[in-house]
Write a protein that holds these residues in place. Structure first.
Motif, PDB file in Angstrom:
ATOM      1  N   UNK A 168       0.578  23.504   7.619  1.00  0.00           N
ATOM      2  CA  UNK A 168       1.311  22.932   7.008  1.00  0.00           C
ATOM      3  C   UNK A 168       1.523  21.904   6.459  1.00  0.00           C
ATOM      4  N   UNK A 169       1.737  21.840   5.111  1.00  0.00           N
ATOM      5  CA  UNK A 169       1.742  20.463   4.363  1.00  0.00           C
ATOM      6  C   UNK A 169       2.819  19.866   3.840  1.00  0.00           C
ATOM      7  N   UNK A 170       3.101  18.460   3.923  1.00  0.00           N
ATOM      8  CA  UNK A 170       4.514  18.259   3.493  1.00  0.00           C
ATOM      9  C   UNK A 170       4.076  16.975   2.317  1.00  0.00           C
ATOM     10  N   UNK A 171       5.339  16.500   1.694  1.00  0.00           N
ATOM     11  CA  UNK A 171       5.093  15.757   0.806  1.00  0.00           C
ATOM     12  C   UNK A 171       5.404  14.188   1.414  1.00  0.00           C
ATOM     13  N   UNK A 172       6.846  13.902   1.335  1.00  0.00           N
ATOM     14  CA  UNK A 172       7.141  12.458   1.745  1.00  0.00           C
ATOM     15  C   UNK A 172       7.707  12.391   3.050  1.00  0.00           C
ATOM     16  N   UNK A 173       8.008  13.355   3.725  1.00  0.00           N
ATOM     17  CA  UNK A 173       8.392  13.394   5.120  1.00  0.00           C
ATOM     18  C   UNK A 173       8.795  14.850   5.623  1.00  0.00           C
ATOM     19  N   UNK A 174       8.717  14.882   6.860  1.00  0.00           N
ATOM     20  CA  UNK A 174       8.989  16.313   7.531  1.00  0.00           C
ATOM     21  C   UNK A 174       9.570  16.065   9.022  1.00  0.00           C
ATOM     22  N   UNK A 175      10.527  16.697   9.256  1.00  0.00           N
ATOM     23  CA  UNK A 175      11.184  16.793  10.581  1.00  0.00           C
ATOM     24  C   UNK A 175      10.708  18.053  11.409  1.00  0.00           C
ATOM     25  N   UNK A 176      10.023  17.773  12.545  1.00  0.00           N
ATOM     26  CA  UNK A 176       9.645  19.293  13.358  1.00  0.00           C
ATOM     27  C   UNK A 176      10.254  18.922  14.710  1.00  0.00           C
ATOM     28  N   UNK A 177      10.840  20.291  15.057  1.00  0.00           N
ATOM     29  CA  UNK A 177      11.380  20.179  16.374  1.00  0.00           C
ATOM     30  C   UNK A 177      10.722  20.735  17.572  1.00  0.00           C
ATOM     31  N   UNK A 178      10.270  20.226  18.512  1.00  0.00           N
ATOM     32  CA  UNK A 178       9.444  20.808  19.791  1.00  0.00           C
ATOM     33  C   UNK A 178      10.268  20.422  20.981  1.00  0.00           C
ATOM     34  N   UNK A 179      10.625  21.439  21.778  1.00  0.00           N
ATOM     35  CA  UNK A 179      11.294  21.102  23.057  1.00  0.00           C
ATOM     36  C   UNK A 179      12.497  20.598  22.727  1.00  0.00           C
ATOM     37  N   UNK A 180      13.374  21.138  21.816  1.00  0.00           N
ATOM     38  CA  UNK A 180      14.648  20.389  21.738  1.00  0.00           C
ATOM     39  C   UNK A 180      14.421  18.838  21.063  1.00  0.00           C
ATOM     40  N   UNK A 181      13.418  18.558  20.811  1.00  0.00           N
ATOM     41  CA  UNK A 181      13.099  16.943  20.523  1.00  0.00           C
ATOM     42  C   UNK A 181      12.480  16.968  18.987  1.00  0.00           C
ATOM     43  N   UNK A 182      13.169  15.887  18.175  1.00  0.00           N
ATOM     44  CA  UNK A 182      12.753  15.670  17.030  1.00  0.00           C
ATOM     45  C   UNK A 182      11.749  14.593  16.832  1.00  0.00           C
ATOM     46  N   UNK A 183      10.649  15.172  15.878  1.00  0.00           N
ATOM     47  CA  UNK A 183       9.339  14.241  15.619  1.00  0.00           C
ATOM     48  C   UNK A 183       9.469  14.219  13.966  1.00  0.00           C
ATOM     49  N   UNK A 184       9.329  13.057  13.574  1.00  0.00           N
ATOM     50  CA  UNK A 184       9.234  12.719  12.124  1.00  0.00           C
ATOM     51  C   UNK A 184       8.006  12.327  11.521  1.00  0.00           C
ATOM     52  N   UNK A 185       7.505  13.084  10.766  1.00  0.00           N
ATOM     53  CA  UNK A 185       6.286  12.822  10.126  1.00  0.00           C
ATOM     54  C   UNK A 185       6.690  12.100   8.773  1.00  0.00           C
ATOM     55  N   UNK A 186       6.001  11.098   8.371  1.00  0.00           N
ATOM     56  CA  UNK A 186       6.268  10.172   7.298  1.00  0.00           C
ATOM     57  C   UNK A 186       4.855   9.873   6.755  1.00  0.00           C
ATOM     58  N   UNK A 187       5.018   9.987   5.192  1.00  0.00           N
ATOM     59  CA  UNK A 187       3.879   9.920   4.494  1.00  0.00           C
ATOM     60  C   UNK A 187       3.841   8.226   4.198  1.00  0.00           C
ATOM     61  N   UNK A 188       2.829   7.632   4.276  1.00  0.00           N
ATOM     62  CA  UNK A 188       2.611   6.104   3.777  1.00  0.00           C
ATOM     63  C   UNK A 188       0.921   5.938   3.343  1.00  0.00           C
ATOM     64  N   UNK A 189       0.995   5.545   2.213  1.00  0.00           N
ATOM     65  CA  UNK A 189      -0.454   5.160   1.696  1.00  0.00           C
ATOM     66  C   UNK A 189      -0.975   3.848   2.305  1.00  0.00           C
ATOM     67  N   UNK A 190      -2.169   3.815   2.813  1.00  0.00           N
ATOM     68  CA  UNK A 190      -2.760   2.623   3.171  1.00  0.00           C
ATOM     69  C   UNK A 190      -4.201   2.648   3.117  1.00  0.00           C
ATOM     70  N   UNK A 191      -5.074   3.159   4.283  1.00  0.00           N
ATOM     71  CA  UNK A 191      -6.508   3.159   3.692  1.00  0.00           C
ATOM     72  C   UNK A 191      -6.717   4.282   3.083  1.00  0.00           C
ATOM     73  N   UNK A 192      -6.031   5.407   3.183  1.00  0.00           N
ATOM     74  CA  UNK A 192      -6.090   6.516   2.284  1.00  0.00           C
ATOM     75  C   UNK A 192      -4.937   6.850   1.691  1.00  0.00           C
ATOM     76  N   UNK A 193      -4.855   7.833   0.699  1.00  0.00           N
ATOM     77  CA  UNK A 193      -3.676   8.361   0.050  1.00  0.00           C
ATOM     78  C   UNK A 193      -2.913   9.671   0.885  1.00  0.00           C
ATOM     79  N   UNK A 194      -3.476   9.938   2.128  1.00  0.00           N
ATOM     80  CA  UNK A 194      -3.111  11.279   2.700  1.00  0.00           C
ATOM     81  C   UNK A 194      -2.345  10.714   3.783  1.00  0.00           C
ATOM     82  N   UNK A 195      -2.181   9.219   4.291  1.00  0.00           N
ATOM     83  CA  UNK A 195      -1.784   9.014   5.416  1.00  0.00           C
ATOM     84  C   UNK A 195      -0.262   9.346   5.900  1.00  0.00           C
ATOM     85  N   UNK A 196      -0.453   9.663   7.193  1.00  0.00           N
ATOM     86  CA  UNK A 196       0.774  10.188   7.994  1.00  0.00           C
ATOM     87  C   UNK A 196       0.852   9.494   9.125  1.00  0.00           C
TER      88      UNK A 196
END
Length: 435
Positions: A168-196
């Protein structure tokens, strides 16, 4: 990187990476090369663990439905990481997030798949291209990272089956739900351009990957592709706005004090922006890159910050990386645009000085003063002496020993490793002289 790790480099690597193993560092894609250490484990929040199987950290989140793993270490970390996770929880592995595609973060998942796990693997959309770049430049990366060949003759990531590719690939951000709980995946460049980085709001915990490491950001590595100091500062601000109570960094110890986290993120963002603003102001004013770097000043409270020590990178390198990003490769000196070879220049300097021996004598005089600025200058003369006559044993020893002294002055691993390139050049010249 040299064939072995001098004690100073080993100490710096241990300070930066924790459970560091020189053997694993030289065989980073070899699935049989573990760290040789018992993994470290800290529960930073309920059902939330910092795990350090070797030189990199992994974050583990347990939910009622299953596990979320953030990063999976080096290839050789896989078995120890699997065993550690299974000691902590018997829940199935449902999701894995790669914070970026670097060799020490995204290659240990194979052991979980061999054990029958079938997780979704999440990553930023740029990550597969990062892996393809690794494959395309496998020879280059094997050389500059000092890698030794594995049983199949590989020194770097080369074959598709060496990694578990994201599903699963995402662009700027992605929310996933696991066990009724939300986890937010956020893109941010730093050491690399593919950082999450991953935000678990119910737990107030961030798994930051290498956007946080507990030392000065690796935003200027002299042998690697472009880094993104400006966006790195933006990511730090975005994390700080969430007011996390715990951070699991990509390297180094976790932090579970809210005030300490806020202080570190603020200091890191300010540190990076000072470098960026200084570099861009100099470029806009027509200042030469060397002068821009030489006039960089970091305030004492940032330079001495305990979580921003130059254990790996250093501010001068970050400044040059910013300059490279905005101004191209030329350093502005007209003679450097279409130059004579370095060997030709060195031979002419030696002739003008009265020979290689005269250069060596001047190196000795400069080194004897004990002043860092004189040793810096001596390195140029020692290099000219070596390049002017690589067959001269005295010139070779002068080159090796002078740069060894310079390396010993630096705490930063990248300065130590790359200054000691002189020793590798000397070894090559000695080998060629025996043919």
């Amino acid at each position: 990187m040299t064939a072995t790790f001098p004690e100073q480099q080993r100490a710096s690597a241990t300070a930066a990476f924790g459970r560091f193993s020189a053997h694993q560092a030289l065989h980073i894609f070899d699935r049989t090369a573990d760290s040789g250490h018992e993994p470290g484990v800290v529960e930073v929040a309920p059902r939330t663990w910092w795990i350090q199987p070797g030189m990199v950290n992994v974050a583990l989140f347990e939910t009622d439905e299953g596990l979320l793993l953030v990063d999976c270490g080096c290839a050789g970390d896989g078995p120890a990481l699997l065993e550690t996770v299974r000691r902590l929880s018997d829940k199935p592995l449902r999701a894995v997030v790669y914070t970026h595609a670097h060799s020490d973060h995204a290659f240990g998942l194979w052991s979980f798949l061999e054990a029958g796990e079938t997780p979704e693997v999440y990553a930023h959309r740029n990550l597969p291209e990062h892996l393809r770049r690794y494959q395309r430049t496998s020879g280059l990366n094997g050389l500059i990272n000092g890698q030794r060949r594995d049983a199949e003759g590989r020194t770097w990531f080369r074959d598709d089956d060496q990694v578990v590719w994201p599903t699963v690939l995402f662009d700027d951000s992605l929310e996933i739900t696991l066990g009724g709980e939300t986890f937010e995946l956020v893109h941010g460049k730093g050491e690399t351009d593919d950082a999450t980085w991953v935000w678990a709001p119910q737990r107030r915990t961030i798994a930051a990957g290498d956007l946080i490491t507990g030392y000065l950001p690796n935003a200027g590595n002299p042998k690697k592709v472009q880094r993104y100091a400006e966006e790195w500062a933006d990511a730090a601000d975005r994390m700080a706005a969430l007011r996390p109570a715990a951070i699991i960094p990509g390297h180094g110890d976790p932090v579970t004090d809210e005030a300490a986290i806020a202080d570190e993120l603020d200091a890191m963002a300010r540190y990076l922006r000072i470098i960026v603003d200084h570099a861009i102001a100099g470029l806009n004013a027509g200042v030469l890159p060397d002068t821009i770097v030489a006039t960089l000043e970091i305030p004492a409270e940032l330079r001495d910050h305990p979580r921003l020590a130059p254990l790996y990178d250093q501010p001068e390198f970050i400044c040059r990386n910013v300059i490279r990003r905005y101004s191209g490769w030329w350093d502005g000196y007209p003679s450097h645009l279409l130059p004579a070879s370095q060997d030709e220049q060195a031979a002419e300097v030696a002739r003008l000085a009265g020979g290689v021996g005269a250069l060596r004598a001047r190196v000795d005089a400069l080194v004897a003063t004990g002043r860092p600025e004189d040793l810096r200058l001596a390195c140029h003369l020692a290099e000219w002496a070596f390049l002017a006559d690589r067959t001269d044993p005295a010139a070779r020893e002068c080159y090796r020993s002078t740069f060894e002294l310079r390396a010993q002055q630096h705490s930063g691993l990248m300065a130590q490793v790359n200054l000691r390139t002189s020793a590798a050049w000397v070894a090559r010249a000695e080998k060629e002289s025996l043919r």
